[in-house]
Scaffold this motif. Structure first.
Motif, PDB file in Angstrom:
ATOM      1  N   ALA A  66       0.827  -1.210   0.000  1.00  0.00           N
ATOM      2  CA  ALA A  66       0.000   0.000   0.000  1.00  0.00           C
ATOM      3  C   ALA A  66       0.859   1.256   0.000  1.00  0.00           C
ATOM      4  CB  ALA A  66      -0.924  -0.004   1.219  1.00  0.00           C
ATOM      5  N   THR A  67       2.137   1.107   0.313  1.00  0.00           N
ATOM      6  CA  THR A  67       3.066   2.245   0.373  1.00  0.00           C
ATOM      7  C   THR A  67       3.753   2.483  -0.964  1.00  0.00           C
ATOM      8  OG1 THR A  67       3.482   1.767   2.719  1.00  0.00           O
ATOM      9  CG2 THR A  67       5.085   3.173   1.588  1.00  0.00           C
ATOM     10  N   ALA A  68       4.158   1.403  -1.625  1.00  0.00           N
ATOM     11  CA  ALA A  68       4.866   1.502  -2.908  1.00  0.00           C
ATOM     12  C   ALA A  68       4.769   0.160  -3.622  1.00  0.00           C
ATOM     13  CB  ALA A  68       6.329   1.877  -2.680  1.00  0.00           C
ATOM     14  N   PRO A  69       4.960   0.141  -4.948  1.00  0.00           N
ATOM     15  CA  PRO A  69       4.932  -1.133  -5.684  1.00  0.00           C
ATOM     16  C   PRO A  69       6.022  -2.082  -5.186  1.00  0.00           C
ATOM     17  CG  PRO A  69       4.742   0.717  -7.200  1.00  0.00           C
ATOM     18  CD  PRO A  69       5.121   1.301  -5.865  1.00  0.00           C
ATOM     19  N   ILE A  70       5.655  -3.332  -4.939  1.00  0.00           N
ATOM     20  CA  ILE A  70       6.588  -4.351  -4.463  1.00  0.00           C
ATOM     21  C   ILE A  70       6.756  -5.401  -5.560  1.00  0.00           C
ATOM     22  CG2 ILE A  70       7.057  -6.090  -2.708  1.00  0.00           C
ATOM     23  CD1 ILE A  70       7.025  -3.212  -1.629  1.00  0.00           C
ATOM     24  N   SER A  71       8.004  -5.683  -5.930  1.00  0.00           N
ATOM     25  CA  SER A  71       8.242  -6.656  -6.999  1.00  0.00           C
ATOM     26  C   SER A  71       8.123  -8.088  -6.504  1.00  0.00           C
ATOM     27  CB  SER A  71       9.627  -6.436  -7.616  1.00  0.00           C
ATOM     28  OG  SER A  71      10.656  -6.678  -6.661  1.00  0.00           O
ATOM     29  N   ASP A  72       8.755  -8.389  -5.373  1.00  0.00           N
ATOM     30  CA  ASP A  72       8.806  -9.777  -4.923  1.00  0.00           C
ATOM     31  C   ASP A  72       9.106  -9.864  -3.443  1.00  0.00           C
ATOM     32  OD1 ASP A  72      11.514  -8.849  -5.571  1.00  0.00           O
ATOM     33  OD2 ASP A  72      12.123 -10.864  -4.990  1.00  0.00           O
ATOM     34  N   LEU A  73       8.777 -11.018  -2.906  1.00  0.00           N
ATOM     35  CA  LEU A  73       9.151 -11.383  -1.541  1.00  0.00           C
ATOM     36  C   LEU A  73      10.193 -12.477  -1.624  1.00  0.00           C
ATOM     37  CD1 LEU A  73       8.635 -11.416   1.607  1.00  0.00           C
ATOM     38  CD2 LEU A  73       7.076 -13.322   1.142  1.00  0.00           C
TER      39      LEU A  73
END
Length: 336
Positions: free
Chosen positions: A172-179
Motif C-alpha cells: 500500500a506504500t509503494a509497488p513491491i516486486s517480490d518477496l
C-alpha cells in the motif's frame, strides 16, 4: 543452453527462471574459494542466469565486493544483463554476532550508499530489507527505498521474510516486486497464507533455501562435521536425530530422482519451479560444478504423477527441526 525467464510480480523485472544466490561464496557455509566463486558468477552469466542475489551483511561487505569484482571482470555484454538483488538492514558485530535490524529511513539510505560503492554500480535493481525492524513501521522503511527509486539509485522494491499483514502494508506504500523467502520441499510454510496473499497482490517470489542448505542435495552424509563458521553447525535441522531424520527424506527422494534420470538436487529444484511461474528459485551454487547440476533442473518436466510421488516421499511438514535457531526464528515476521 537457453534459460527461460520469469517476471517478478506485475511490477518487477524479467529475470532468469533460476537465480544465483551468492551468500555462500563468502564463507557462510564454511571456507570458500574466491577465484572459483568469481568463475562461478561468470559461468552463471554466460549460461543466461541474470538474477544475482547478495546482502550487505554477508561477511560484512565481503560478498558485495566479490560480486562487484565478478561483474567488473565479466564481459560487458554479460555484465549488462545482470539483475542485482540486495538485502540490507541486518546488524552484526566484528565477531559475526547478530545484533538486530535497522530499518530507519536514514539508515536505509546509508546502507544503499555503501552497497553501491562496494558493488561498483550506479543502481541496484531490487533493494529489500533483510528482515522487519520491529521498531520502525514498514511504511517508513519502504518509503525510504521508494525515495531511492525516485532518484534512480534503486529500480524495484522487494521484501524478505515478512508475513501477510506486513506485505499488505508495504504494497500500500509503494509497488513491491517480490518477496524473498525460504521455500523448499521441507520448508512449505508460505503455502498457508503468504503465497495466497502475494498472488492476490501480484507480487512474485524469489525462493531461497531450495536445497535446504544442502540437505536436499544428496551431497551431505550423516557423519559430516560442520566448521564453527558454518551456518549448519547451529541449524536445528542439522543436529542429532533431526539430521538423521531429514537425511532419510533424501533417501526417499533419491528413488524418484533415479527414475527420472536426475539428481536429488535437480528434483528438489524442479519441484519448486513447478509450483508457479511467479516463483524464481535462487540457488546457492558456490562452484561451477554445482551450478551446472542446478541448471540441469531446467530440463526436467514434472507431471502430476511425478509431483504427487515427490510430495508423498517428502510430505509437507515432514522435516524435523525449525529452519533457524530460536533466536533467529523470533526475528522472522513471516513465522508469526
Amino acid at each position: 543452453m537457453t534459460i527461460p525467464t520469469r517476471n517478478l510480480g506485475t511490477t518487477g523485472p524479467q529475470v532468469s527462471a533460476l537465480g544465483l544466490g551468492c551468500m555462500g561464496m563468502s564463507g557462510m557455509y564454511g571456507e570458500a574459494d574466491r577465484p572459483e566463486a568469481v568463475h562461478t558468477v561468470h559461468a552463471a552469466l554466460e549460461a543466461g542466469v541474470t538474477l544475482l542475489d547478495t546482502g550487505d551483511f554477508y561477511a560484512m561487505g565481503h560478498n558485495e565486493m566479490l560480486v562487484g569484482e565478478a561483474l567488473r571482470t565479466a564481459p560487458s555484454h554479460l555484465r549488462d544483463n545482470a539483475v542485482l538483488s540486495v538485502k540490507f538492514g541486518a546488524l552484526r558485530d566484528p565477531d559475526g554476532a547478530w545484533l538486530g535490524f535497522d530499518g530507519r529511513p536514514a539508515a536505509v539510505k546509508t546502507f544503499a550508499a555503501y552497497s553501491l560503492q562496494r558493488l561498483g554500480v550506479d543502481h541496484i535493481d531490487i533493494y529489500r530489507p533483510s528482515r522487519l525492524d520491529p521498531d520502525v513501521p514498514i511504511e517508513e522503511t519502504v518509503g525510504a527505498v521508494a525515495e531511492l527509486v525516485e532518484k534512480g539509485w534503486v529500480k524495484h522494491i522487494g521484501l524478505s521474510e515478512v508475513g501477510p499483514d506486513t506485505i499488505r502494508r508495504a504494497a500500500a506504500t509503494a509497488p513491491i516486486s517480490d518477496l524473498q523467502i525460504e521455500y523448499a520441499l521441507i520448508s512449505r510454510g508460505i503455502e498457508r497464507e503468504i503465497l495466497p496473499t502475494l498472488r492476490e497482490l501480484g507480487i512474485g517470489v524469489t525462493a531461497y533455501g531450495v536445497l535446504s542448505r544442502g540437505l536436499l542435495s544428496n551431497h551431505i552424509s550423516a557423519d559430516r562435521d560442520f566448521a564453527a563458521t558454518d551456518f549448519r553447525a547451529f541449524s536445528p535441522r542439522f543436529q542429532g536425530d533431526n539430521f538423521r531424520h531429514n537425511l532419510s527424506l533424501v533417501d526417499s527422494l533419491r528413488k524418484i530422482a533415479e527414475q527420472k534420470g536426475a539428481t536429488v538436487a535437480q528434483i528438489a529444484i524442479a519441484w519448486v519451479l513447478a509450483q508457479g511461474s511467479d516463483i524464481v528459485p535462487v540457488i546457492g551454487s558456490r562452484t561451477r560444478e554445482r551450478l551446472s547440476e542446478a541448471l540441469g533442473a531446467l530440463d526436467i518436466t514434472l507431471d502430476a504423477a511425478d509431483l504427487a510421488a515427490i510430495e508423498e516421499a517428502v510430505p509437507a511438514d515432514a522435516a524435523a527441526g525449525e529452519r533457524y535457531a530460536p533466536a533467529q526464528m523470533a526475528m522472522l515476521d513471516s513465522e508469526r
